[in-house]
Design a protein around this motif. Structure first.
Motif, PDB file in Angstrom:
ATOM      1  N   PHE A  19       0.805  -1.212   0.000  1.00 37.43           N
ATOM      2  CA  PHE A  19       0.000   0.000   0.000  1.00 37.43           C
ATOM      3  C   PHE A  19       0.840   1.265   0.000  1.00 37.43           C
ATOM      4  CE2 PHE A  19      -2.706  -3.286   1.816  1.00 37.43           C
ATOM      5  CZ  PHE A  19      -3.789  -3.188   0.963  1.00 37.43           C
ATOM      6  N   ALA A  20       2.087   1.175  -0.382  1.00 40.87           N
ATOM      7  CA  ALA A  20       2.964   2.345  -0.386  1.00 40.87           C
ATOM      8  C   ALA A  20       2.542   3.297  -1.504  1.00 40.87           C
ATOM      9  CB  ALA A  20       4.414   1.917  -0.568  1.00 40.87           C
ATOM     10  N   ASP A  21       1.819   4.340  -1.137  1.00 40.66           N
ATOM     11  CA  ASP A  21       1.334   5.313  -2.116  1.00 40.66           C
ATOM     12  C   ASP A  21       1.248   6.689  -1.456  1.00 40.66           C
ATOM     13  OD1 ASP A  21       0.117   6.774  -4.110  1.00 40.66           O
ATOM     14  OD2 ASP A  21      -1.765   5.668  -4.060  1.00 40.66           O
ATOM     15  N   PRO A  22       2.279   7.531  -1.633  1.00 39.74           N
ATOM     16  CA  PRO A  22       2.287   8.850  -0.995  1.00 39.74           C
ATOM     17  C   PRO A  22       1.061   9.699  -1.324  1.00 39.74           C
ATOM     18  CG  PRO A  22       4.433   8.354  -1.944  1.00 39.74           C
ATOM     19  CD  PRO A  22       3.481   7.279  -2.410  1.00 39.74           C
ATOM     20  N   LYS A  41       2.951   5.525   9.041  1.00 41.82           N
ATOM     21  CA  LYS A  41       2.757   5.342   7.601  1.00 41.82           C
ATOM     22  C   LYS A  41       3.737   4.312   7.051  1.00 41.82           C
ATOM     23  CE  LYS A  41       2.852   9.842   6.825  1.00 41.82           C
ATOM     24  NZ  LYS A  41       2.767  11.160   6.150  1.00 41.82           N
ATOM     25  N   GLU A  42       4.978   4.341   7.525  1.00 39.81           N
ATOM     26  CA  GLU A  42       5.967   3.349   7.077  1.00 39.81           C
ATOM     27  C   GLU A  42       5.545   1.939   7.463  1.00 39.81           C
ATOM     28  OE1 GLU A  42      10.184   4.181   7.684  1.00 39.81           O
ATOM     29  OE2 GLU A  42       9.584   6.232   8.177  1.00 39.81           O
ATOM     30  N   PHE A  43       5.040   1.766   8.691  1.00 37.51           N
ATOM     31  CA  PHE A  43       4.595   0.458   9.150  1.00 37.51           C
ATOM     32  C   PHE A  43       3.424  -0.043   8.294  1.00 37.51           C
ATOM     33  CE2 PHE A  43       1.867  -2.282  11.688  1.00 37.51           C
ATOM     34  CZ  PHE A  43       2.767  -3.266  12.060  1.00 37.51           C
ATOM     35  N   PRO A  59      -5.442  -2.359   9.332  1.00 31.34           N
ATOM     36  CA  PRO A  59      -5.988  -2.566   7.995  1.00 31.34           C
ATOM     37  C   PRO A  59      -5.046  -1.948   6.968  1.00 31.34           C
ATOM     38  CG  PRO A  59      -7.193  -0.842   9.122  1.00 31.34           C
ATOM     39  CD  PRO A  59      -6.216  -1.414  10.106  1.00 31.34           C
ATOM     40  N   GLY A  60      -5.168  -2.378   5.765  1.00 29.99           N
ATOM     41  CA  GLY A  60      -4.211  -1.929   4.767  1.00 29.99           C
ATOM     42  C   GLY A  60      -4.644  -0.817   3.859  1.00 29.99           C
ATOM     43  N   ASP A  61      -5.908  -0.693   3.612  1.00 31.98           N
ATOM     44  CA  ASP A  61      -6.335   0.250   2.584  1.00 31.98           C
ATOM     45  C   ASP A  61      -6.539   1.624   3.195  1.00 31.98           C
ATOM     46  OD1 ASP A  61      -7.232   1.476   0.353  1.00 31.98           O
ATOM     47  OD2 ASP A  61      -8.978   0.206   0.060  1.00 31.98           O
ATOM     48  N   HIS A  62      -5.525   2.489   3.055  1.00 34.32           N
ATOM     49  CA  HIS A  62      -5.621   3.842   3.567  1.00 34.32           C
ATOM     50  C   HIS A  62      -6.099   4.818   2.507  1.00 34.32           C
ATOM     51  CE1 HIS A  62      -1.447   3.303   2.198  1.00 34.32           C
ATOM     52  NE2 HIS A  62      -1.576   4.516   1.736  1.00 34.32           N
ATOM     53  N   THR A  63      -6.577   4.278   1.402  1.00 29.21           N
ATOM     54  CA  THR A  63      -7.087   5.155   0.357  1.00 29.21           C
ATOM     55  C   THR A  63      -8.503   5.570   0.674  1.00 29.21           C
ATOM     56  OG1 THR A  63      -7.895   3.290  -0.939  1.00 29.21           O
ATOM     57  CG2 THR A  63      -5.640   4.007  -1.374  1.00 29.21           C
TER      58      THR A  63
END
Length: 67
Positions: A19-22, A41-43, A59-63
């Motif tokens: 999920f690495a998406d600035p 955010k890094e974790f 959870p993974g989806d921070h979008t």
């Protein structure tokens, strides 16, 4: 000073950076009105979604879906 984030990364082993998406982080922070801690955010970028010992869930989806 102890680098706790590196210690966690060492303990958990390699993640997936799924999920690495600035840009997603920027949208989320804009929506909630605050900047989130960089180590958080890094974790999340490295390991989410993850559950550790049934006690900690990330959870993974921070979008955010556009409104």
């Amino acid at each position: 000073m102890t680098d706790h984030l590196s210690a966690v990364f060492t303990m958990l082993g390699p993640g997936g950076r799924r999920f690495a998406d600035p840009e997603s982080w920027a949208r989320l922070e804009s929506e909630v009105g605050t900047e989130l801690p960089s180590d958080y955010k890094e974790f999340i970028d490295e390991y989410a979604p993850i559950t550790v010992n049934s006690l900690f869930q990330a959870p993974g989806d921070h979008t955010l879906e556009p409104s």
